[in-house]
Design an enzyme around this catalytic site. Structure first.
Site, PDB file in Angstrom:
ATOM      1  N   HIS A 290     -15.337  10.469 -42.202  1.00  0.00           N
ATOM      2  CA  HIS A 290     -15.718  10.286 -40.800  1.00  0.00           C
ATOM      3  C   HIS A 290     -15.029  11.289 -39.882  1.00  0.00           C
ATOM      4  CE1 HIS A 290     -11.804   8.366 -39.848  1.00  0.00           C
ATOM      5  NE2 HIS A 290     -11.911   7.860 -41.068  1.00  0.00           N
ATOM      6  N   ASP A 291     -15.778  11.753 -38.899  1.00  0.00           N
ATOM      7  CA  ASP A 291     -15.269  12.589 -37.812  1.00  0.00           C
ATOM      8  C   ASP A 291     -14.832  13.982 -38.257  1.00  0.00           C
ATOM      9  OD1 ASP A 291     -15.329  10.464 -35.651  1.00  0.00           O
ATOM     10  OD2 ASP A 291     -13.972   9.519 -37.076  1.00  0.00           O
TER      11      ASP A 291
ATOM     12  N   GLY B  34     -10.498  11.670 -42.997  1.00  0.00           N
ATOM     13  CA  GLY B  34     -11.076  11.616 -41.677  1.00  0.00           C
ATOM     14  C   GLY B  34     -10.468  12.626 -40.717  1.00  0.00           C
TER      15      GLY B  34
END
Length: 262
Positions: free
Chosen positions: A125-126, A143
């Site tokens: 994520h991200d 992340g």
């Protein structure tokens, strides 16, 4: 909206709310969830799962068992409508996983264009990934990792959350990266340590001799001069006035938050 030229295998599941552009191919037993947009000419092979909100550009190839746009593994995630966006002409090989973002960091995972993700690579994520990168088998990004253009990440390499990998880096296989890696640097190990600059890669990408010489000089300034990074940054800023390629160093050091590998 599904373009009339899109080809969907009879065993594939394409939910309502999917957008497929011209000449998209969806292979057998693949699942395309609501909120997914797939650009012209992209091919999704057999047994691929793509969930939304996810936007995929044109002329990508996504191989079997890849999982794209799934909910992230962050325990703080509570079902928010975060996104994944993938550019053009990427090759995403077998069992690659790419997760959507979190609201704690803007809500977006971003992947550029012309990248190669080999088997089992993971984009958490991200993450923000540039263009023309190579991620070898089992390369793992935690992340909030940022990867610049033309970076090469070796097989079985793991990158800690919030790390930044500079453009034109080359990370050797089996490395554990817990700090930021400056542009142009070759590095390897547990924990990852610098071993010079990626000269061969720079030559292939058209960097001339004066530029490569200047990049070497910056490497020596950072790693061999005995100066602190703050002291070296002043000299690098001066050097960058005469060599445009060095501006990547200036921008990297200005934005580095975890400290650099040593």
């Amino acid at each position: 909206m599904i373009h009339e030229s899109a080809q969907i295998h009879p065993t594939a599941v394409v939910e309502d709310g999917v957008t497929l552009a011209a000449n998209v191919k969806i292979g057998a037993f693949s699942y395309i969830g609501s909120g997914v947009e797939i650009g012209e000419g992209t091919e999704v092979k057999t047994h691929v799962v793509i969930k939304g909100p996810t936007k995929i550009g044109r002329d990508n190839k996504i191989f079997q068992f890849a999982s794209i746009g799934e909910e992230c593994q962050d325990l703080k995630y509570a079902g928010e409508p975060t996104t994944l966006e993938i550019g053009d002409r990427n090759t995403i090989r077998e069992s690659v996983t790419m997760h959507r973002g979190t609201v704690q960091d803007g809500g977006h995972t971003l992947v550029g264009s012309d990248n190669l993700f080999m088997i089992n690579a993971h984009v958490a994520h991200d993450c923000i990934i540039g263009d023309r990168c190579i991620f070898a088998n089992n390369a793992t990004l935690a992340g909030h990792v940022t990867v610049g253009d033309f970076a090469i990440v070796g097989g079985m390499t793991a990158i800690h959350q919030f790390c930044t990998i500079g453009s034109h880096c080359m990370l050797g296989g089996g490395s554990i990266v817990v700090k930021d890696v400056p542009p142009f640097v070759m590095a390897q190990g547990n924990h990852c340590a610098p071993f010079g600059i990626n000269v061969e890669g720079l030559k292939r990408r058209g960097f001339d001799k004066p530029a490569i010489k200047a990049i070497r000089s910056v490497y020596k300034e950072v790693y061999r001069s005995g100066k602190t990074l703050e002291e070296a940054k002043k000299q690098i800023a001066e050097m960058a006035k005469d060599e445009e390629a060095l501006q990547l160093f200036v921008e990297f050091f200005d934005n580095s938050s975890r400290g650099i590998i040593r």
